[in-house]
Structure formats: structure tokens, C-alpha cells
Design an enzyme around this catalytic site. Structure first.
Site, PDB file in Angstrom:
ATOM      1  N   CYS A  82       0.862  -1.183   0.000  1.00 48.82           N
ATOM      2  CA  CYS A  82       0.000   0.000   0.000  1.00 48.82           C
ATOM      3  C   CYS A  82       0.901   1.237   0.000  1.00 48.82           C
ATOM      4  O   CYS A  82       1.646   1.466   0.963  1.00 48.82           O
ATOM      5  CB  CYS A  82      -0.887  -0.028   1.243  1.00 48.82           C
ATOM      6  SG  CYS A  82      -1.912   1.436   1.370  1.00 48.82           S
ATOM      7  N   ASN A 119       0.107   4.627  -0.146  1.00 53.69           N
ATOM      8  CA  ASN A 119      -0.267   5.681   0.807  1.00 53.69           C
ATOM      9  C   ASN A 119      -0.039   5.205   2.237  1.00 53.69           C
ATOM     10  O   ASN A 119       0.389   5.978   3.094  1.00 53.69           O
ATOM     11  CB  ASN A 119      -1.742   6.075   0.612  1.00 53.69           C
ATOM     12  CG  ASN A 119      -1.943   6.895  -0.648  1.00 53.69           C
ATOM     13  OD1 ASN A 119      -1.069   7.687  -1.028  1.00 53.69           O
ATOM     14  ND2 ASN A 119      -3.079   6.718  -1.299  1.00 53.69           N
ATOM     15  N   CYS A 143      -5.180   6.129  -4.057  1.00 53.09           N
ATOM     16  CA  CYS A 143      -4.444   4.862  -3.991  1.00 53.09           C
ATOM     17  C   CYS A 143      -3.021   5.152  -4.484  1.00 53.09           C
ATOM     18  O   CYS A 143      -2.834   5.547  -5.644  1.00 53.09           O
ATOM     19  CB  CYS A 143      -5.136   3.816  -4.854  1.00 53.09           C
ATOM     20  SG  CYS A 143      -4.246   2.257  -4.863  1.00 53.09           S
TER      21      CYS A 143
END
Ligand SMILES: N[C@@H](CCC[C@H](N)C(=O)O)C(=O)O
EC number: 5.1.1.7
Length: 259
Positions: free
Chosen positions: A73, A75, A198
């Protein structure tokens, strides 16, 4: 009682747990799902554990809002760097380990977090879309009238399509805003909904647009629903390297959860 911290990066939000003493029951998928639930829990797109690691400043363990551990991920990676600084684990730069390998990151004097992403050596291009892995898998499709686009319905259909079975994919819809500037909306696997941003998706769009000649600079701005991210990279021998995802990562609140 479980102590938690809430962070967000361009509106992609995360429950953060300091798990350096390994107290968190990470096999408890129902608990993670509950913590991320926006009505019965704290509310977040994902949950991230900050853990000790012998060879790195810390280890990042990421779970989607569905309670399952997943791929990288972007972020969340930027948010855990801000969290590590707030905990006093690091200062303004670090080296950490995540599911897709080693990452380095820097925090600027304005508080922007710049995270090095994995190298990308494969961009699959079809007539109507492209697909690449920037730590997580991403389908990238250029569309018209992004504001009115049916991101949920069309994103879900692509995410669940035979093409991406059995693991699925994240789906990004893109509209060009100017030279080296794009706006995107993303349907995220594991959240099973559109999110406000995202990071691995923004990175995938920047590389895919450059790869197809729709951008000519190696520093690209991606507008997401929750703000703005920038992605820079070098291209060497058909591999995108020195890929950096930069943007804000902010503390929102902290508290305890009665589990
Ligand atoms: N929000 C993330 C991507 C998180 C992983 C994704 N939902 C997946 O399971 O592939 C980001 O900022 O990169």
C-alpha cells in the site's frame, strides 16, 4: 483495550498500531475488519502494524479493510513513515521492510513523505487498458468524463472478471488534465469500493501513461479525489527504477478501542 492511531494520505485512511511488542492478534481477521468498519469500528481503508525488524528501522504489515493481509500500500507506506517519526522510531529518513521488499523514504521540511516504490519491468499494454504491478496489481484505463464515470460498477466488474481471477486487481480510471498531469479514480481490491486515493494506483497510472507516450516527463502529477500526488522515476533498459511516490501523510486522531 487496544491503543490505535489514525492517519490519512490524500484521503486514503488507515488505523495504525504500534506492534513493536507483538501484542496485536494479527490472525484475527474479524477484529481487523471491525476496526476498519466505518459504522461499528474506527473506520479506515486498511490497518497497518508497525513492527520491529532486526535489519531495518521497522517492518510494515498491511491489511485491507476486509481484514486480509495484502500486497503493498503506497499511501499506507507514506503514512507509516509519518507514524514512525511521531513515535520517535526514526527522524526524517528511513529504510523499512514491507511485503514487496525494502523501501526507503524521506520526510521534507513541509511534511511531504517521499517513498521509494519497487522497480517496474513489465507494463502489459492492450488497446483499451494497461496492467502493471507497482507493489500491488493495477488495471489502468483511460476514460472520458471521469466525474460522471461509474467507477464502482465498472471497477467492480473488472476487479471480479475472469481476466484477473483468482487474485483480482485494483482498477484505475484516468483522464488527462494537461501535459504530465492526470486525474484518477480508483476501485480498490480488499476495500471493494472506490477510495479517495491509492498510492500504488497513482504510481501505476504515471508509469503506464509515460510508457504509452501520453506523458513525456519523468515527474508526473496525479490528482486523486483526496488531493494530489507526484510520481518521479528513471527509465533504464525498459525498467522503471528510482520510482518515488510523494505526497502528504497526516495524523488524524488517536484513541483506545474496547475489544
Ligand atoms: N491503498 C493502497 C493499495 C492497498 C492494496 C490494495 N487494496 C490491494 O489489495 O491490492 C495504496 O495506496 O497503494
Amino acid at each position: 483495550m487496544l491503543k490505535f492511531y489514525k492517519y490519512q494520505g490524500t484521503g486514503n485512511d488507515f488505523v495504525m498500531i504500534d506492534n513493536r511488542d507483538s501484542h496485536f492478534p494479527k490472525a484475527n481477521q474479524e477484529l481487523i475488519e471491525l476496526l476498519c468498519d466505518r459504522r461499528f469500528g474506527i473506520g479506515a481503508d486498511g490497518l497497518i502494524l508497525l513492527e520491529n525488524d532486526r535489519d531495518f528501522d521497522f517492518k510494515m504489515v498491511y491489511f485491507n479493510a476486509d481484514g486480509k493481509q495484502s500486497s503493498m500500500c503506497g499511501n499506507g507506506g507514506r503514512c507509516i513513515v509519518a507514524f514512525a517519526k511521531d513515535l520517535g522510531v526514526i527522524q526524517n529518513q528511513c529504510r523499512f521492510i514491507a511485503v514487496d521488499g525494502e523501501h526507503t523514504a524521506k520526510i521534507s521540511s513541509e511534511g511531504l513523505v517521499s517513498l521509494q516504490m519497487i522497480d517496474v519491468d513489465k507494463v502489459h499494454v492492450e488497446k483499451k487498458f494497461s496492467f502493471l504491478n507497482t507493489g500491488s496489481p493495477h488495471h489502468v484505463e483511460v476514460v472520458r468524463e471521469l466525474d460522471r464515470y461509474g467507477v464502482f460498477v465498472k471497477g467492480k466488474a473488472i476487479r471480479e472478471s475472469e481476466r484477473y481471477a483468482p487474485f483480482g486487481t485494483n482498477v484505475n480510471f484516468v483522464e488527462q488534465e494537461g501535459p504530465n498531469r492526470f486525474r484518477i479514480r480508483t476501485f480498490e481490491r480488499g476495500v471493494e469500493d472506490e477510495t479517495l486515493s491509492c498510492g500504488t494506483g497513482a504510481t501505476a497510472v504515471a508509469i503506464a501513461m509515460y510508457h504509452q507516450g501520453k506523458a513525456d516527463a519523468n515527474d508526473i502529477v496525479i490528482e486523486v479525489e483526496g488531493g494530489e500526488l507526484s510520481i518521479s522515476f528513471d527509465k533504464r533498459d525498459n525498467t522503471y527504477t528510482n520510482v518515488y511516490l510523494t505526497g502528504p501523510a497526516e495524523f488524524v486522531f488517536q484513541g483506545t478501542f474496547n475489544n
